[in-house]
Scaffold this active site. Structure first.
Site, PDB file in Angstrom:
ATOM      1  N   LYS A  80      -9.805   0.182  -5.043  1.00 11.97           N
ATOM      2  CA  LYS A  80      -9.937   0.835  -3.735  1.00 11.97           C
ATOM      3  C   LYS A  80     -11.190   1.698  -3.633  1.00 11.97           C
ATOM      4  O   LYS A  80     -11.804   1.786  -2.569  1.00 11.97           O
ATOM      5  CB  LYS A  80      -8.690   1.661  -3.448  1.00 11.97           C
ATOM      6  CG  LYS A  80      -7.447   0.798  -3.253  1.00 11.97           C
ATOM      7  CD  LYS A  80      -6.253   1.641  -2.897  1.00 11.97           C
ATOM      8  CE  LYS A  80      -5.018   0.776  -2.744  1.00 11.97           C
ATOM      9  NZ  LYS A  80      -3.824   1.558  -2.392  1.00 11.97           N
ATOM     10  N   LYS A 120      -9.229  12.527   2.078  1.00 12.74           N
ATOM     11  CA  LYS A 120      -8.724  13.545   2.996  1.00 12.74           C
ATOM     12  C   LYS A 120      -7.431  13.019   3.619  1.00 12.74           C
ATOM     13  O   LYS A 120      -7.364  11.869   4.044  1.00 12.74           O
ATOM     14  CB  LYS A 120      -9.756  13.817   4.096  1.00 12.74           C
ATOM     15  CG  LYS A 120      -9.328  14.865   5.119  1.00 12.74           C
ATOM     16  CD  LYS A 120      -9.334  16.253   4.548  1.00 12.74           C
ATOM     17  CE  LYS A 120      -8.998  17.296   5.613  1.00 12.74           C
ATOM     18  NZ  LYS A 120      -8.883  18.638   5.024  1.00 12.74           N
ATOM     19  N   HIS A 168      -0.649   3.639  11.050  1.00 12.49           N
ATOM     20  CA  HIS A 168      -1.145   2.646  10.099  1.00 12.49           C
ATOM     21  C   HIS A 168      -1.448   1.388  10.913  1.00 12.49           C
ATOM     22  O   HIS A 168      -0.548   0.701  11.378  1.00 12.49           O
ATOM     23  CB  HIS A 168      -0.067   2.373   9.040  1.00 12.49           C
ATOM     24  CG  HIS A 168      -0.476   1.408   7.974  1.00 12.49           C
ATOM     25  ND1 HIS A 168      -0.201   1.606   6.652  1.00 12.49           N
ATOM     26  CD2 HIS A 168      -1.140   0.237   8.028  1.00 12.49           C
ATOM     27  CE1 HIS A 168      -0.668   0.600   5.938  1.00 12.49           C
ATOM     28  NE2 HIS A 168      -1.243  -0.245   6.764  1.00 12.49           N
ATOM     29  N   LYS A 208       6.569  -0.690   4.513  1.00  9.45           N
ATOM     30  CA  LYS A 208       6.708  -1.038   5.927  1.00  9.45           C
ATOM     31  C   LYS A 208       8.102  -1.609   6.211  1.00  9.45           C
ATOM     32  O   LYS A 208       8.627  -2.397   5.434  1.00  9.45           O
ATOM     33  CB  LYS A 208       5.651  -2.071   6.308  1.00  9.45           C
ATOM     34  CG  LYS A 208       4.219  -1.601   6.070  1.00  9.45           C
ATOM     35  CD  LYS A 208       3.246  -2.763   6.159  1.00  9.45           C
ATOM     36  CE  LYS A 208       1.861  -2.359   5.702  1.00  9.45           C
ATOM     37  NZ  LYS A 208       0.950  -3.510   5.583  1.00  9.45           N
ATOM     38  N   GLU A 229      -7.003  -2.645   6.418  1.00  6.26           N
ATOM     39  CA  GLU A 229      -6.064  -1.620   6.863  1.00  6.26           C
ATOM     40  C   GLU A 229      -6.799  -0.316   7.185  1.00  6.26           C
ATOM     41  O   GLU A 229      -7.709   0.090   6.460  1.00  6.26           O
ATOM     42  CB  GLU A 229      -4.993  -1.381   5.800  1.00  6.26           C
ATOM     43  CG  GLU A 229      -4.209  -2.658   5.464  1.00  6.26           C
ATOM     44  CD  GLU A 229      -2.900  -2.370   4.763  1.00  6.26           C
ATOM     45  OE1 GLU A 229      -2.698  -1.233   4.309  1.00  6.26           O
ATOM     46  OE2 GLU A 229      -2.083  -3.300   4.665  1.00  6.26           O
ATOM     47  N   GLU A 264      -7.893   0.231   3.062  1.00  8.21           N
ATOM     48  CA  GLU A 264      -7.958  -0.746   1.979  1.00  8.21           C
ATOM     49  C   GLU A 264      -7.991  -2.150   2.549  1.00  8.21           C
ATOM     50  O   GLU A 264      -7.766  -2.364   3.740  1.00  8.21           O
ATOM     51  CB  GLU A 264      -6.755  -0.598   1.042  1.00  8.21           C
ATOM     52  CG  GLU A 264      -5.416  -0.882   1.696  1.00  8.21           C
ATOM     53  CD  GLU A 264      -4.252  -0.699   0.741  1.00  8.21           C
ATOM     54  OE1 GLU A 264      -4.471  -0.674  -0.484  1.00  8.21           O
ATOM     55  OE2 GLU A 264      -3.112  -0.582   1.216  1.00  8.21           O
ATOM     56  N   ARG A 290      -4.920 -11.141   0.519  1.00  2.00           N
ATOM     57  CA  ARG A 290      -3.844 -12.139   0.487  1.00  2.00           C
ATOM     58  C   ARG A 290      -3.202 -12.232   1.851  1.00  2.00           C
ATOM     59  O   ARG A 290      -3.567 -11.503   2.779  1.00  2.00           O
ATOM     60  CB  ARG A 290      -2.794 -11.720  -0.544  1.00  2.00           C
ATOM     61  CG  ARG A 290      -2.271 -10.301  -0.273  1.00  2.00           C
ATOM     62  CD  ARG A 290      -1.033  -9.957  -1.036  1.00  2.00           C
ATOM     63  NE  ARG A 290      -0.734  -8.527  -0.965  1.00  2.00           N
ATOM     64  CZ  ARG A 290      -0.130  -7.915   0.040  1.00  2.00           C
ATOM     65  NH1 ARG A 290       0.218  -8.608   1.112  1.00  2.00           N
ATOM     66  NH2 ARG A 290       0.122  -6.618   0.007  1.00  2.00           N
ATOM     67  N   VAL A 331       3.041  -9.875   4.359  1.00  4.29           N
ATOM     68  CA  VAL A 331       4.441 -10.131   4.709  1.00  4.29           C
ATOM     69  C   VAL A 331       4.570 -10.290   6.225  1.00  4.29           C
ATOM     70  O   VAL A 331       5.300 -11.151   6.725  1.00  4.29           O
ATOM     71  CB  VAL A 331       5.349  -8.968   4.223  1.00  4.29           C
ATOM     72  CG1 VAL A 331       6.792  -9.191   4.653  1.00  4.29           C
ATOM     73  CG2 VAL A 331       5.265  -8.821   2.707  1.00  4.29           C
ATOM     74  N   ARG A 380      11.785  -6.227   8.915  1.00  7.90           N
ATOM     75  CA  ARG A 380      12.033  -6.664   7.534  1.00  7.90           C
ATOM     76  C   ARG A 380      13.491  -6.355   7.195  1.00  7.90           C
ATOM     77  O   ARG A 380      13.884  -5.195   7.098  1.00  7.90           O
ATOM     78  CB  ARG A 380      11.113  -5.931   6.561  1.00  7.90           C
ATOM     79  CG  ARG A 380       9.645  -6.214   6.757  1.00  7.90           C
ATOM     80  CD  ARG A 380       8.870  -5.719   5.548  1.00  7.90           C
ATOM     81  NE  ARG A 380       7.440  -5.713   5.787  1.00  7.90           N
ATOM     82  CZ  ARG A 380       6.533  -5.496   4.840  1.00  7.90           C
ATOM     83  NH1 ARG A 380       6.919  -5.259   3.594  1.00  7.90           N
ATOM     84  NH2 ARG A 380       5.237  -5.501   5.127  1.00  7.90           N
TER      85      ARG A 380
END
Length: 462
Positions: free
Chosen positions: A124, A207, A214, A243, A281, A294, A298, A301, A345
Site C-alpha cells: 500500500k 491521516k 468508502h 463490507k 478504492e 488502495e 482482482r 466480491v 452479503r
C-alpha cells in the site's frame, strides 16, 4: 476487434478458488464455450462448484493452507488437466504475486494483472507513491513504511491517524489512533496482526478522515494502453472494515464528482502499467473531497453491482483481456448507468451474538426471486457449510430504475429469502434497509457501528 491483433482463445480454464465465486466463473466459461476445471479441498467435495465444473481435482485437506493456498498443488492441477489459464477469483491467492508468477512460469496465463503490477500495488505504501506520481489525491501520511521515528512522523501528520499494514487487506492490521499517548500500543497491536495475517509487520500512517464514505471505482485496462472506469460503488456500510452492503451509483456522488473519480482511477492504473480488471478504492470526506486508499488487483466480491449498472459480464471481460483482446468499449460507454443496484452479503453468522460464524447443514434453502433479483450462491438444501472458510453463503443483488424502488425491492427480497438450519445475517440486512439514515442515503463507514451501539443501549434499558 483490430484485425492486426492475433488472439488465441482459451480452451480450458482452472478456477483457483471455491464456492460462490468459483461457480460464478464456471457459468461465464460455459457461456464462452471454454471448459472449466474446479479445485477443491476434502471439506468441499460436495460443493456446487465441484458438481458444475467439467472437471474437478482435489488439492488437499480442509485447511486452506493445505489446499487453496497451496501454490504448487494448484499449478500442478492446472498442468495435469491441460488448462491454458488460471482464474484466481477473490481471496486466497488472488493478489499473491508469487502465485501469478508461478502460473506464468508454468506456461499458463494468469487471468489478472502481471505479478509485477500486483507487487507494485499490493504494497500500500508503494501504491500511494504511484498515486502521487499519477496526480491522484491521497490522504496526508507517511512516505512509505514507518521506522523508529514513528512518533515524529505521526506528529507531523497530526492526530487522529490510521495505522495500516503495508501488505494489509480486509481490515486486518489497521488501528485508529486519536492521541499520541496510545500510539506505541496501537503500533504494536497493528504490527502483530499484520505479521500474523500477512507475514510482514511493516506499517504506514495515514491521516484519519472522520465520518468518511468508502467509494470504489471498477477499472479495466488492456495490453494496448487503454483503460476505462465504471460508475462508483458505495461500500460505506461496513462492520469492522468488512463490507456488508454495496450499492451503485452512490446517493452521495454527483455526475461531476463521478467524472473526477473515474479520471483519477484511470490515471492511477495507467501510471502502474496495469492490465486486466481491478478496483481503485477511495475515502470520501463529508465535504466530497476524496483520497486514494488502495487498489484491489482482482475481482471484487461486489462486482455484480457494477455488472448490473454497466450491463456487462465482468468475468468475461477479464478473460477476454487476459487472452490479449483490446477493450471493446470506450469511457463514454463505460460511464452509462443503466439502473440502480445493491448487493447484500448474506453470511452464515448470528448477528444477535456478535456475528459469530454459524457453520452447519442447511435444512431449508429458498432464495428470493422475481424481477430485478439475482442470487449468487453455491448453497442448496442439505448442503453442509464447512467451518474452515469465509462465512459468505450468498450475495443478493437487486436492481431497479431508481433508488426508492430499489429499496422497496430489497425489503421484499430479504423477507422472501428463507434459510433454516443455520443462522444468517438476513435479519440484520432487514434492519439496515429500514434504517432511516440508510434509506435517506446518509451513510458513512461508522453507521453500522452506531446502529449496533444503539441496539445495545436499547437492550440495556429494558
Amino acid at each position: 476487434m483490430n484485425a492486426k491483433i492475433k488472439v488465441t482463445p482459451f480452451k480450458k480454464v482452472l478456477i483457483a478458488n471455491r464456492g460462490e465465486i468459483a461457480l460464478r466463473v464456471i457459468r461465464t466459461l460455459k457461456e464462452m464455450g471454454i471448459a472449466s476445471v474446479a479445485v477443491y479441498s476434502e471439506a468441499d467435495k460436495n460443493s456446487l462448484h465441484v458438481r458444475m465444473a467439467d472437471e474437478a481435482v482435489c488439492i488437499g485437506a480442509a485447511p486452506s493452507s493445505l489446499s487453496y493456498l497451496n501454490i504448487d498443488a494448484v499449478v500442478t492441477a492446472a498442468q495435469m488437466t491441460g488448462a491454458d489459464a488460471v482464474h484466481p477469483g477473490y481471496g486466497f491467492l488472488s493478489e499473491n504475486a508469487d502465485f501469478a508468477e508461478a502460473v506464468t512460469q508454468a506456461g499458463l496465463t494468469f487471468i489478472g494483472p502481471t505479478a509485477h503490477a500486483i507487487r507494485l500495488l499490493g504494497v500500500k505504501s508503494t501504491a500511494r507513491e504511484i498515486a502521487v506520481k499519477g496526480g491522484v489525491p491521497i490522504t496526508p501520511g507517511s512516505d512509505g513504511v514507518v521506522g523508529k521515528n514513528f512518533k515524529e512522523v505521526a506528529r507531523k501528520i497530526g492526530f487522529p491517524i490510521m495505522i495500516k499494514a503495508s501488505l494489509g487487506g480486509g481490515g486486518k492490521g489497521m488501528r485508529a489512533c486519536f492521541e499520541e499517548k496510545d500510539l506505541e500500543r496501537m503500533m504494536k497491536t497493528a504490527q502483530a496482526e499484520a505479521k500474523a495475517n500477512f507475514g510482514d509487520d511493516r506499517v504506514y500512517f495515514e491521516k484519519l478522515v472522520l465520518n468518511p464514505r468508502h467509494i470504489e471505482v471498477q477499472v479495466a485496462a488492456d495490453n494496448y494502453g487503454h483503460a476505462i472506469a465504471f460508475a462508483e460503488r458505495d461500500c460505506s456500510m461496513q462492520r469492522r472494515h468488512q463490507k456488508l452492503v454495496e450499492e451503485s451509483p452512490s446517493p452521495f456522488v454527483t455526475p461531476q464528482l463521478r467524472q473526477k473519480l473515474q479520471e483519477a482511477a484511470v490515471k492511477l492504473v495507467k501510471a502502474a502499467g496495469y492490465r486486466g480488471l481491478g478496483t481503485v478504492e477511495f475515502l470520501m470526506a463529508p465535504n466530497k473531497e476524496f483520497y486514494f486508499m488502495e487498489v484491489n488487483t482482482r475481482l471484487q466480491v461486489e462486482h455484480p453491482v457494477t455488472e448490473a449498472v454497466c450491463g456487462r459480464d465482468l468475468v468475461k471481460m477479464q478473460i477476454c483481456l487476459a487472452q490479449g483482446e483490446p477493450l471493446d468499449m470506450d469511457q463514454k460507454q463505460a460511464s452509462v448507468i443503466h439502473c440502480h443496484a445493491i448487493e447484500h452479503r448474506i453470511n452464515a453468522e448470528d448477528s444477535e451474538k456478535n456475528f459469530v460464524p454459524c457453520p452447519g447443514t442447511l435444512e431449508e434453502w429458498i432464495p428470493a426471486g422475481g424481477l430485478g433479483v439475482r442470487v449468487d450462491s453455491h448453497m442448496y438444501t442439505g448442503y453442509t457449510i464447512p467451518s474452515y472458510y469465509d462465512s459468505l453463503i450468498a450475495k443478493l443483488i437487486l436492481t431497479a430504475p431508481d433508488r426508492d424502488r430499489l429499496l422497496a425491492r430489497s425489503r421484499r427480497a430479504l423477507a422472501e429469502f428463507k434459510v433454516a438450519g443455520v443462522k444468517t445475517t438476513i435479519p440484520f440486512h432487514q434492519k439496515i434497509i429500514n434504517n432511516a439514515d440508510f434509506a435517506a442515503g446518509n451513510m458513512d463507514t461508522g453507521l453500522i457501528e452506531r446502529m449496533l451501539e444503539a441496539e445495545e443501549n436499547d437492550k440495556s434499558k429494558k
